[in-house]
Design an enzyme around this catalytic site. Structure first.
Site, mmCIF file in Angstrom:
data_model
loop_
_atom_site.group_PDB
_atom_site.id
_atom_site.type_symbol
_atom_site.label_atom_id
_atom_site.label_comp_id
_atom_site.label_asym_id
_atom_site.label_seq_id
_atom_site.Cartn_x
_atom_site.Cartn_y
_atom_site.Cartn_z
ATOM 1 C CG HIS A 1 26.823 45.544 34.434
ATOM 2 N ND1 HIS A 1 27.072 45.430 33.096
ATOM 3 C CD2 HIS A 1 28.040 45.501 35.046
ATOM 4 C CE1 HIS A 1 28.380 45.326 32.895
ATOM 5 N NE2 HIS A 1 28.984 45.371 34.063
ATOM 6 C CB THR B 1 29.542 51.110 48.486
ATOM 7 O OG1 THR B 1 29.257 51.235 49.885
ATOM 8 C CG2 THR B 1 30.111 49.722 48.212
ATOM 9 C CG ASN C 1 52.702 48.273 45.385
ATOM 10 O OD1 ASN C 1 53.301 47.422 44.759
ATOM 11 N ND2 ASN C 1 53.072 48.666 46.603
#
Length: 214
Positions: A118, A176, A88
């Site tokens: 990072h 996560t 979408n």
């Protein structure tokens, strides 16, 4: 070329530290941005042109995909999606590491899949001068999404995550950690809430005949 004779592209895909300012990667990112910009400027009715651009931008995608603008991606070649993928409005596929998406997967608006990573320590994360120029060091973790998954609006999926088949990720979640198959999952961080069962079926409740299986 890095000291172990791997290209920075090879190091990037394999999850090792790499130089994001490497010329090969700079050119690949620029190409992806140009194709995405071209797609985002197309008219809604010009489906043939949109389809051609998507095939160039995502050469490892299966048939039946449909994308709404605005789309953003890092490279495109690191994205693999199965049949009938739907994405979408305003989604981002940051495919520094591979993003693998199964068949019949639906993304709501403003979904982000972010594989880049990072260093946590600031001095390791900073831009410095090295033998091959001035840059930071980055790495990435892949994402895998199974078949028949619905990722609702404004979900963020972080690198290193696997989402099992037949699962629903509720709106606004931040994924996560791995999510198993066949569950409704939600939250920040996203966690399984409950299994999806026959009690969730709507066809009987609304007197709608289910699809005919071929």
């Amino acid at each position: 070329m890095s000291k172990d004779n791997k290209s920075h592209k090879e190091r990037m895909i394999s999850g090792e530290f790499y130089n994001p300012m490497d010329r090969e990667l700079l050119l690949a990112r620029t190409r992806a941005r140009m194709l995405a910009d071209k797609f985002n400027r197309t008219r809604a009715w010009n489906i043939p042109m949109r389809t051609r651009i998507i095939k160039k931008l995502f050469p490892n995608g299966a048939e039946g995909a449909f994308f709404e603008p605005i789309i953003r991606t890092e490279y495109g070649f690191n994205v693999r999606f199965g049949k009938n993928f739907y994405m979408n409005f305003d989604c981002q596929l940051l495919d520094v590491a591979p993003i693998e998406i199964g068949d019949n997967v639906m993304f709501g608006p403003r979904v982000t899949v972010a594989t880049p990573m990072h260093p946590f320590v600031a001095e390791e994360r900073a831009i410095n001068t090295y033998e091959d120029g001035e840059h930071d060091w980055e790495y990435a973790k892949p994402v895998k999404i199974g078949d028949n998954v619905w990722v609702a609006s404004s979900v963020t999926i972080c690198g290193g995550v696997t989402i099992g088949s037949d699962t629903v990720i509720a709106a606004g979640s931040v994924v996560t950690r791995d999510i198993p198959s066949g569950v409704l999952a939600a939250g920040v961080p996203c966690k399984p809430i409950r299994p999806i069962t026959d009690a969730d079926r709507l066809f009987a409740k609304h007197n709608i005949a289910p699809a005919i299986k071929k």
